[in-house]
Design a protein around this motif. Structure first.
Motif, PDB file in Angstrom:
ATOM      1  N   UNK A 141       0.853  -1.176   0.000  1.00  0.00           N
ATOM      2  CA  UNK A 141       0.000   0.000   0.000  1.00  0.00           C
ATOM      3  C   UNK A 141       0.890   1.227   0.000  1.00  0.00           C
ATOM      4  N   UNK A 142       0.372   2.330  -0.512  1.00  0.00           N
ATOM      5  CA  UNK A 142       1.133   3.577  -0.492  1.00  0.00           C
ATOM      6  C   UNK A 142       0.994   4.293   0.839  1.00  0.00           C
ATOM      7  N   UNK A 143       0.075   3.848   1.685  1.00  0.00           N
ATOM      8  CA  UNK A 143      -0.122   4.433   3.010  1.00  0.00           C
ATOM      9  C   UNK A 143       0.852   3.779   3.991  1.00  0.00           C
ATOM     10  N   UNK A 144       1.892   4.483   4.426  1.00  0.00           N
ATOM     11  CA  UNK A 144       2.893   3.859   5.293  1.00  0.00           C
ATOM     12  C   UNK A 144       2.362   3.477   6.668  1.00  0.00           C
ATOM     13  N   UNK A 145       1.297   4.126   7.104  1.00  0.00           N
ATOM     14  CA  UNK A 145       0.774   3.863   8.445  1.00  0.00           C
ATOM     15  C   UNK A 145       0.045   2.526   8.509  1.00  0.00           C
ATOM     16  N   UNK A 146      -0.649   2.182   7.444  1.00  0.00           N
ATOM     17  CA  UNK A 146      -1.268   0.857   7.365  1.00  0.00           C
ATOM     18  C   UNK A 146      -0.205  -0.239   7.365  1.00  0.00           C
ATOM     19  N   UNK A 147       0.795  -0.055   6.526  1.00  0.00           N
ATOM     20  CA  UNK A 147       1.849  -1.063   6.419  1.00  0.00           C
ATOM     21  C   UNK A 147       2.611  -1.187   7.733  1.00  0.00           C
ATOM     22  N   UNK A 148       2.923  -0.078   8.343  1.00  0.00           N
ATOM     23  CA  UNK A 148       3.652  -0.089   9.617  1.00  0.00           C
ATOM     24  C   UNK A 148       2.847  -0.818  10.690  1.00  0.00           C
TER      25      UNK A 148
ATOM     26  N   UNK B 188       4.642  11.582  15.626  1.00  0.00           N
ATOM     27  CA  UNK B 188       5.461  10.388  15.883  1.00  0.00           C
ATOM     28  C   UNK B 188       5.080   9.157  15.062  1.00  0.00           C
ATOM     29  N   UNK B 189       3.860   9.136  14.523  1.00  0.00           N
ATOM     30  CA  UNK B 189       3.399   8.057  13.631  1.00  0.00           C
ATOM     31  C   UNK B 189       3.450   6.677  14.275  1.00  0.00           C
ATOM     32  N   UNK B 190       3.065   6.589  15.528  1.00  0.00           N
ATOM     33  CA  UNK B 190       3.068   5.301  16.215  1.00  0.00           C
ATOM     34  C   UNK B 190       1.855   4.465  15.798  1.00  0.00           C
ATOM     35  N   UNK B 191       2.041   3.196  15.502  1.00  0.00           N
ATOM     36  CA  UNK B 191       0.945   2.363  15.005  1.00  0.00           C
ATOM     37  C   UNK B 191      -0.228   2.213  15.974  1.00  0.00           C
ATOM     38  N   UNK B 192       0.037   2.170  17.284  1.00  0.00           N
ATOM     39  CA  UNK B 192      -1.074   2.061  18.232  1.00  0.00           C
ATOM     40  C   UNK B 192      -1.932   3.320  18.211  1.00  0.00           C
ATOM     41  N   UNK B 193      -1.318   4.472  18.050  1.00  0.00           N
ATOM     42  CA  UNK B 193      -2.084   5.715  17.941  1.00  0.00           C
ATOM     43  C   UNK B 193      -2.915   5.715  16.658  1.00  0.00           C
ATOM     44  N   UNK B 194      -2.367   5.128  15.589  1.00  0.00           N
ATOM     45  CA  UNK B 194      -3.122   5.011  14.344  1.00  0.00           C
ATOM     46  C   UNK B 194      -4.375   4.157  14.562  1.00  0.00           C
ATOM     47  N   UNK B 195      -4.230   3.067  15.282  1.00  0.00           N
ATOM     48  CA  UNK B 195      -5.373   2.211  15.599  1.00  0.00           C
ATOM     49  C   UNK B 195      -6.412   2.984  16.407  1.00  0.00           C
ATOM     50  N   UNK B 196      -5.974   3.718  17.420  1.00  0.00           N
ATOM     51  CA  UNK B 196      -6.886   4.508  18.251  1.00  0.00           C
ATOM     52  C   UNK B 196      -7.675   5.499  17.401  1.00  0.00           C
ATOM     53  N   UNK B 197      -6.991   6.255  16.558  1.00  0.00           N
ATOM     54  CA  UNK B 197      -7.654   7.261  15.734  1.00  0.00           C
ATOM     55  C   UNK B 197      -8.622   6.618  14.748  1.00  0.00           C
TER      56      UNK B 197
ATOM     57  N   UNK C 227     -15.408   5.933  10.826  1.00  0.00           N
ATOM     58  CA  UNK C 227     -14.431   4.961  10.363  1.00  0.00           C
ATOM     59  C   UNK C 227     -13.644   5.390   9.146  1.00  0.00           C
ATOM     60  N   UNK C 228     -13.457   6.699   8.992  1.00  0.00           N
ATOM     61  CA  UNK C 228     -12.776   7.208   7.804  1.00  0.00           C
ATOM     62  C   UNK C 228     -11.262   7.240   7.997  1.00  0.00           C
ATOM     63  N   UNK C 229     -10.538   7.036   6.903  1.00  0.00           N
ATOM     64  CA  UNK C 229      -9.090   7.238   6.859  1.00  0.00           C
ATOM     65  C   UNK C 229      -8.844   8.348   5.843  1.00  0.00           C
TER      66      UNK C 229
END
Length: 294
Positions: free
Chosen positions: A56-63, A107-116, A123-125
């Motif tokens: 994916x081009x979205x680095x946060x999903x991949x991370x 900081x782009x932390x994956x757990x924060x991405x999940x929270x948001x 449920x939008x990205x």
């Protein structure tokens, strides 16, 4: 077919289309399942091939999914995190959501991405032109009740267990780069942003992108499956006739949620495009050009 929902949500998630896509899978498939547009991962995680390249081009999903696959994130870590941040959200309200959003954009932390993702509106990205996550709060400070946390934890645990027994690789890269690695024995599944729809998920998607994807898939020696929209009550996807109708097209009605307003929440006819004839149709004597099999 029971469909397992992944921990990351998005509008247009293909949960309800998974059984239809799975039905197209050939018997005894032994190649690599390749997704240039992984998104939430719902299709790959339910098809569950032995080997998959998920990009994916979205680095946060991949991370996020890399962190699960490596064990950096597991069910226990997610449970503790959501219980802590959920309690703060309940106590402080939307201010805490925006604090997490600001922290994530720094900081782009994956757990924060999940929270948001699970506390954001509808449920939008969505990201702005500077790459900042900009979805507003869902206005539900009680969002992370224990039952909701348990559901998310179980979803994470399912992916973690799958990653241990499957050869799944997650990469952040452009779709054209992903398609360079395709072999004749593979199957490519493409779920690009829907042309002429809302495409601010991470990158834009325009006429040039749609045509570039078409030409790359037209040239591939592998089998491919593509999801796009066919028509709704108001208009038709002009690229079906312009590009995709030279392949096999299967349609299914799907109640598709796009955007924040009620007017955008309407049934849509989805198109599932394939450059091969599925096994269950192989005995039919007629050539399949276009069909509605669902």
């Amino acid at each position: 077919m029971k469909v397992n929902v992944p921990p990351i949500k998005s509008q247009g998630i293909k949960t309800k289309l998974v059984p239809s896509i799975a039905e197209l899978m050939p018997d005894n498939f032994t190649g690599t399942w390749i997704e240039p547009f992984m998104g939430t991962g719902v299709v790959a995680f339910n098809i569950a091939p032995q080997a998959a390249l998920l990009c994916d081009s979205n680095p946060h999903l991949i991370r996020f999914y890399q962190a699960i696959a490596t064990g950096e994130i597991d069910a226990t870590i997610v449970k503790d995190y959501l219980e802590t941040e959920g309690a703060l959200l309940l106590a402080k309200g939307e201010n805490h959501y925006y604090e997490i959003r600001e922290r994530f954009n720094k900081n782009h932390q994956p757990l924060d991405f999940l929270f948001l993702n699970r506390a954001g509106f509808n449920g939008m990205i969505r990201f702005n032109r500077h790459g900042g996550f900009n979805i507003p709060f869902c206005k539900k400070p009680q969002r992370f009740a224990q039952a909701y946390i348990t559901k998310i934890v179980n979803q994470v645990d399912h992916i973690a267990k799958l990653a241990k027994v499957k050869d799944f690789t997650f990469k952040c890269q452009d779709f054209s780069e992903t398609l360079k690695s395709v072999k004749a024995t593979d199957i490519v599944y493409c779920d690009p942003p829907y042309i002429d729809r809302h495409v601010d998920y991470y990158n834009g998607w325009n006429d040039n992108d749609e045509k570039k994807l078409f030409h790359l898939l037209q040239q591939t020696q592998s089998r491919f499956i593509l999801s796009t929209w066919h028509h709704n009550d108001f208009r038709k996807n002009e690229y079906i006739d312009l590009l995709w109708n030279r392949f096999n097209i299967f349609t299914r009605e799907h109640f598709y949620h796009v955007g924040g307003s009620e007017k955008n929440r309407n049934p849509m006819i989805e198109a599932i495009v394939a450059n091969f004839k599925p096994d269950f149709l192989q005995n039919q004597s007629c050539d399949l050009v276009q069909a509605s099999i669902f």
